[in-house]
Scaffold this motif. Structure first.
Motif, short mmCIF file in Angstrom:
data_model
loop_
_atom_site.label_atom_id
_atom_site.label_comp_id
_atom_site.label_asym_id
_atom_site.label_seq_id
_atom_site.Cartn_x
_atom_site.Cartn_y
_atom_site.Cartn_z
N ASN A 442 -9.43 -43.18 -54.75
CA ASN A 442 -10.20 -42.76 -53.88
C ASN A 442 -10.36 -42.96 -52.40
OD1 ASN A 442 -11.74 -41.95 -56.42
ND2 ASN A 442 -12.52 -44.02 -56.74
N THR A 443 -9.16 -42.93 -51.87
CA THR A 443 -9.01 -42.85 -50.44
C THR A 443 -8.73 -41.53 -50.04
OG1 THR A 443 -6.55 -43.41 -50.62
CG2 THR A 443 -7.97 -45.39 -50.41
N GLU A 444 -8.50 -41.37 -48.68
CA GLU A 444 -8.14 -40.12 -48.19
C GLU A 444 -6.68 -39.65 -48.37
OE1 GLU A 444 -10.04 -39.65 -44.52
OE2 GLU A 444 -11.89 -40.28 -45.02
N ARG A 445 -5.96 -40.48 -48.81
CA ARG A 445 -4.26 -40.23 -48.48
C ARG A 445 -3.43 -40.76 -50.16
NH1 ARG A 445 -0.60 -43.26 -44.09
NH2 ARG A 445 1.12 -43.45 -45.16
N ILE A 446 -2.84 -39.85 -50.54
CA ILE A 446 -1.98 -40.10 -51.72
C ILE A 446 -0.75 -40.88 -51.51
CG2 ILE A 446 -2.71 -37.96 -53.05
CD1 ILE A 446 0.29 -37.18 -52.25
N VAL A 447 -0.34 -41.74 -52.32
CA VAL A 447 1.16 -42.05 -52.08
C VAL A 447 2.20 -41.10 -52.28
CG1 VAL A 447 0.48 -44.37 -52.90
CG2 VAL A 447 1.39 -42.76 -54.52
N GLN A 448 3.10 -40.87 -51.83
CA GLN A 448 4.21 -39.97 -51.77
C GLN A 448 5.15 -40.49 -52.65
OE1 GLN A 448 5.06 -37.37 -48.12
NE2 GLN A 448 4.78 -39.39 -47.40
N ILE A 449 5.36 -39.78 -53.87
CA ILE A 449 6.30 -40.03 -54.62
C ILE A 449 7.19 -38.83 -54.96
CG2 ILE A 449 7.08 -40.61 -57.01
CD1 ILE A 449 5.73 -43.05 -55.59
N GLY A 450 8.48 -39.01 -54.66
CA GLY A 450 9.44 -37.53 -54.56
C GLY A 450 9.07 -36.64 -53.71
N ASP A 451 9.43 -35.18 -53.77
CA ASP A 451 9.65 -34.38 -52.71
C ASP A 451 8.14 -34.05 -52.25
OD1 ASP A 451 12.11 -34.16 -52.06
OD2 ASP A 451 12.46 -32.32 -53.41
N ASN A 452 8.00 -33.75 -51.02
CA ASN A 452 6.63 -33.16 -50.24
C ASN A 452 7.00 -32.03 -49.56
OD1 ASN A 452 4.24 -32.62 -49.27
ND2 ASN A 452 3.92 -34.69 -48.15
N ASP A 453 6.91 -30.90 -49.95
CA ASP A 453 6.87 -29.58 -49.02
C ASP A 453 5.91 -29.13 -48.45
OD1 ASP A 453 5.87 -28.37 -51.22
OD2 ASP A 453 7.33 -26.67 -51.03
N SER A 454 4.75 -29.96 -48.88
CA SER A 454 3.34 -29.47 -47.94
C SER A 454 2.89 -28.03 -48.80
CB SER A 454 3.59 -29.06 -46.77
OG SER A 454 4.03 -30.43 -45.93
N GLY A 455 3.41 -27.77 -50.16
CA GLY A 455 2.95 -26.61 -50.78
C GLY A 455 1.76 -26.59 -51.27
N ARG A 456 0.95 -25.41 -51.10
CA ARG A 456 -0.30 -25.04 -51.62
C ARG A 456 -0.38 -23.65 -52.30
NH1 ARG A 456 -4.47 -27.70 -49.06
NH2 ARG A 456 -5.81 -26.74 -50.64
N TYR A 603 14.22 -29.60 -46.24
CA TYR A 603 15.42 -29.38 -47.16
C TYR A 603 16.54 -28.97 -46.75
CZ TYR A 603 11.40 -29.73 -50.86
OH TYR A 603 10.43 -30.21 -51.50
N THR A 604 16.78 -27.56 -46.64
CA THR A 604 18.11 -27.06 -46.15
C THR A 604 18.50 -27.06 -44.55
OG1 THR A 604 16.89 -24.74 -45.87
CG2 THR A 604 17.92 -25.50 -48.18
N PRO A 605 17.01 -27.11 -43.66
CA PRO A 605 17.85 -27.26 -42.16
C PRO A 605 18.81 -28.47 -42.02
CG PRO A 605 15.33 -26.75 -42.40
CD PRO A 605 15.91 -27.24 -43.92
N ASP A 606 18.51 -29.59 -42.60
CA ASP A 606 19.49 -30.60 -42.26
C ASP A 606 19.95 -31.38 -43.62
OD1 ASP A 606 20.47 -33.29 -41.43
OD2 ASP A 606 19.44 -33.04 -39.62
N TRP A 607 21.05 -31.06 -44.09
CA TRP A 607 21.35 -31.79 -45.35
C TRP A 607 21.38 -33.03 -45.27
CZ3 TRP A 607 26.03 -28.10 -47.21
CH2 TRP A 607 25.49 -26.77 -47.39
N GLU A 608 22.01 -33.63 -44.31
CA GLU A 608 22.01 -35.20 -44.09
C GLU A 608 20.63 -35.82 -44.07
OE1 GLU A 608 24.09 -36.73 -40.93
OE2 GLU A 608 26.22 -35.58 -41.33
N GLU A 609 19.73 -35.15 -43.48
CA GLU A 609 18.20 -35.62 -43.58
C GLU A 609 17.67 -35.53 -44.84
OE1 GLU A 609 16.27 -37.22 -40.35
OE2 GLU A 609 18.33 -38.15 -41.10
N ARG A 610 18.00 -34.52 -45.35
CA ARG A 610 17.42 -34.21 -46.81
C ARG A 610 17.86 -35.45 -47.71
NH1 ARG A 610 14.28 -33.45 -51.18
NH2 ARG A 610 15.41 -32.28 -52.97
N ASN A 611 19.18 -35.56 -47.63
CA ASN A 611 19.63 -36.64 -48.58
C ASN A 611 19.43 -38.09 -48.09
OD1 ASN A 611 20.80 -34.72 -50.27
ND2 ASN A 611 22.89 -34.78 -48.93
N ARG A 612 19.08 -38.12 -46.79
CA ARG A 612 18.61 -39.58 -46.53
C ARG A 612 17.35 -39.96 -47.02
NH1 ARG A 612 16.38 -42.17 -41.62
NH2 ARG A 612 15.71 -40.42 -40.66
#
Length: 769
Positions: A442-456, A603-612
């Motif tokens: 019941n706050t204004e922010r979820i916890v992030q578990i797994g990927d978040n691509d901001s998809g709607r 995701y794909t623009p920077d594979w190293e950051e994706r995996n990090r």
């Protein structure tokens, strides 16, 4: 050449298939390639724009209705801001900041890479540009559609990644479009723009202007902008050519947003001329044909993409006038939709992809598709009874959803305000809201578990906050950006759908979405559910704490709240959107985050950051240097897979204590967390020689006040917090935090370094101001 890891991955995947499934895949693959070759060769000599049919002259069905103007009035500043950005062709997507998207523009670049091709000097007009770039068979139709736009309208460069500047060609057959090949490029950027999720905001702004809440001349401007953008897109994106037809999911989301925006304009009294309606309706059918021909179905792994395909096909077939083709599409979409809700959501309502952000995306699709199905008129409902005339559009078996007979029977004898959906479906739908409540408490922010691509799916009532991304116009002090971690609108939508009350004042800002979904079908309340499925009351959505199918557990005591991750990697073992976060936790003090999951970034623009960002060391758990809990294949093929080697499981659980373990390091790692009013203690146990690191990733707002070998003192909001350890010593390391796709800010992490097999630590609230 594929890497050794990729070859091993393919061999492992092939070996997991039965001979029947393997043979079927080979056959289907050959058939698909032959079909693609035939369609492509045909497109070289024949236009891919669909021709007019008798049904294209009949009006679209209506579902979305105007909401109380007071709701729009309470949000007028945000609506008018978003409408202004849309009419100025300025878009803030996937961390871009507000950017003017036009031909010949130079953009900022991404990950150190910048692509630029200024074509403004090569073409005297946009017609010349289309004449040069659109394939010959589609050129005449494209130019005619463009001629219908208003004089002075500036075209949008729909094929552009307006972060890196890279551009795909509108003359390339859609299956030959590839993303993630050139460094720094992100095919998701034109896809996100091509979803056109800004269009409903133009409709809301039109409604405000028509009601006298803003300048009257703005109403005509918003209506013309909607019309021009549709014509612009259709002219510049012939069906099956270019980047915006590559991913069926995005095709489906786009057409749903077109239809919702069009319906909302009509609800506020807008009229469209016959020429526009003909282009619009023909393109709707083109979208439907494309979805059916390119369903992202797979017998082994299918997820939110296929769910979106079905949602788009449902919207197309519901809105188009009834004929044999649309009846077939509708029956298929509804039947498959019920199947996929059963498959992709656990019995407690959590999504099966091991991602809280993808839960929001998929649950949005389910909520609005459910409302649309419930509101189908009698002539549309009739198609659900005539399965014998409908074709299967994928190669899988004809699966009858649970409760299908009951569903069809209720459709035939539908009673006012009684749902047609079976009991299991309603319980699962309510569970989707329960899950979102649990991951946000019941706050204004979820916890992030797994990927978040901001998809709607639909952005009817997006949560906005002051922007942190750079913008082209830095003089504008009122810039806003979407808050991708605020999922309260989803709880409001499902609450409105089920007829329950909003869960307290925290959800009141989203009453507009609550009312919007209730108004689908023109009813003040869409439906009431059967008493056996859901007891009606004004009580909030329930507060379930355990979601074992997802692998997430909430433990709270006093002002402390911890969410503990322990469970499957999702997607039935594929782990495409999971992270190496087993036995990790987020910790909140009151409404302020202390230890957080750093998110996804890209995701794909920077594979190293994706995996990090999905690595073990980027989560609040024990890590072994150089070892991951679960591995992935090297290269691009591995960016969306995670082999479940950890097999995480819960050992014990009570209201104040939880113990879980996993086998990802070759030796069992067991963690116990216990919580009291102002203290959380943890024990990490692993019988493995060598270094162990335990991470505590700090929210960017948390301040480090003091550090010694055995203690770190932090400041969060009005409290001072200590972390202590025995044995081991503390270090402070650089980290990063991403609140949405493409967004990144620097942060820090506290790290316990030890070689002991058992490490104890404690987090305590020392004093409050």
């Amino acid at each position: 050449m594929p890497s050794v890891t990729n070859v091993v991955s393919r061999i492992r995947r092939a070996a997991s298939l039965s001979p029947r499934v393997a043979a079927k895949r080979i056959t289907n693959g050959i058939r698909h390639r032959v079909d693609q070759a035939h369609r492509r060769s045909s497109a070289l000599v024949r236009s891919t724009y669909g021709g007019e049919s008798p049904s294209s002259k009949r009006p679209l069905h209506r579902y979305f209705h105007a909401i109380d103007i007071s709701q729009l009035r309470s949000r007028s500043e945000i609506i008018e801001f978003l409408a202004k950005q849309a009419t100025s062709h300025r878009f803030d997507l996937l961390g871009s900041g507000w950017t003017h998207v036009r031909y010949g523009a130079k953009y900022r670049g991404m990950c150190g890479h910048l692509y630029f091709d200024d074509d403004s000097s090569r073409f005297r007009s946009h017609s010349d540009r289309l004449r040069s770039r659109i394939n010959a068979a589609n050129r005449a139709r494209s130019l005619h559609i463009w001629s219908l736009t208003d004089d002075g309208y500036e075209p949008i460069d729909w094929q552009r990644d307006f972060k890196s500047g890279f551009r795909w060609s509108e003359s390339i057959w859609y299956t030959q479009i590839e993303g993630g090949i050139e460094p720094g490029t992100d095919i998701k950027v034109p896809w996100e723009l091509g979803r056109m999720q800004h269009l409903p905001q133009l409709a809301w702004a039109y409604g405000l202007a028509k009601s006298g809440e803003s300048e009257q001349n703005l109403a005509d401007r918003h209506l013309r902008e909607f019309r021009n953008q549709i014509l612009d897109f259709v002219a510049a994106n012939p069906p099956q050519f270019g980047v915006n037809w590559r991913c069926t999911m995005d095709v489906a989301i786009r057409i749903a947003n077109w239809l919702v925006a069009y319906d909302l304009f009509r609800a506020f009294g807008a009229k469209f001329n016959p020429e526009f309606d003909a282009v619009f309706i023909n393109s709707i059918r083109d979208h439907g044909r494309h979805i059916v021909a390119n369903l992202e179905w797979d017998e082994r792994i299918r997820a939110n993409h296929y769910l979106a395909d079905l949602a788009g096909l449902l919207f197309v077939s519901a809105f188009l006038s009834q004929d044999r083709q649309t009846a077939c599409w509708l029956e298929f979409a509804v039947r498959e939709y019920l199947n996929e809700v059963s498959l992709q959501f656990t019995e407690d309502g959590a999504n099966f992809e091991a991602s809280t952000a993808y839960h929001r995306l998929s649950a949005e699709m389910v909520a609005y598709s459910t409302a649309l199905i419930q509101a189908l008129p009698a002539e549309k409902v009739e198609s659900l009874h005539t399965t014998e005339r409908c074709t299967r559009f994928h190669s899988g078996p004809h699966v009858v959803p649970p409760g299908w007979s009951e569903f069809v029977s209720r459709c035939r004898t539908r009673l006012p305000e009684i749902t047609v959906f079976p009991e299991w479906y309603i319980k699962r739908l309510r569970g989707m809201a329960d899950f979102t409540c649990a991951v946000s408490s019941n706050t204004e922010r979820i916890v992030q578990i797994g990927d978040n691509d901001s998809g709607r799916f639909l952005k009817l009532w997006p949560s906005m906050r002051p922007t942190i991304a750079a913008a082209e116009n830095d003089d504008d002090s009122k810039l806003l950006t979407e808050d991708y971690l605020d999922h309260r609108h989803l709880v409001a939508a499902i609450s409105g759908l089920l007829g329950t009350g909003l869960a307290g004042n925290v959800y009141e800002p989203f009453r507009g979405e609550y009312e919007a979904i209730q108004a689908i079908g023109g009813k003040p309340a869409l439906f009431k559910t059967a008493e056996s499925a859901l007891r009606q009351s004004d009580a909030p959505i329930s507060t379930t704490f355990d979601f074992p199918g997802f692998g997430l557990y909430l433990i709270t005591q006093g002002p402390l709240r911890a969410l503990f991750r322990c469970g499957p990697v999702g997607q039935h073992g594929n782990g495409g959107h999971a992270h190496n976060d087993q036995l990790s936790f987020e910790l909140w003090y009151k409404n302020d985050p202390l230890f957080v999951d750093p998110g996804t970034y890209v995701y794909t623009p920077d594979w190293e950051e994706r995996n990090r960002f999905r690595s073990t060391a980027m989560h609040n758990t024990l890590a072994i240097p150089g070892v991951e809990q679960n591995t992935w294949s090297e290269g691009r093929n591995g960016l969306f897979q995670l082999f479940d080697q950890a097999h995480a499981r819960i050992i014990s659980r009570n209201s104040a204590c939880i113990t879980g373990e996993h086998d990802g390091f070759g030796s069992r790692h067991r963690r116990t967390i216990q919580i009291s009013d102002f203290k959380l203690t943890g024990t990490d146990d692993i019988c493995k020689p060598g270094a162990k690191w335990i991470y505590f990733h700090l929210d960017p707002a948390v301040i480090i006040e003091n550090q010694s070998n055995s203690r770190v003192t932090l400041r969060v909001a009005d409290a001072r917090v200590t972390i202590t350890t025995n044995p081991g010593q503390f270090g402070i390391v650089e980290s990063a935090f991403s609140a949405g796709y493409g967004e990144i800010v620097q942060s820090r992490a506290c790290r316990i370094e030890s070689t002991a097999n058992e490490i104890r630590w404690a987090v305590e609230i020392l004093a409050t101001d």
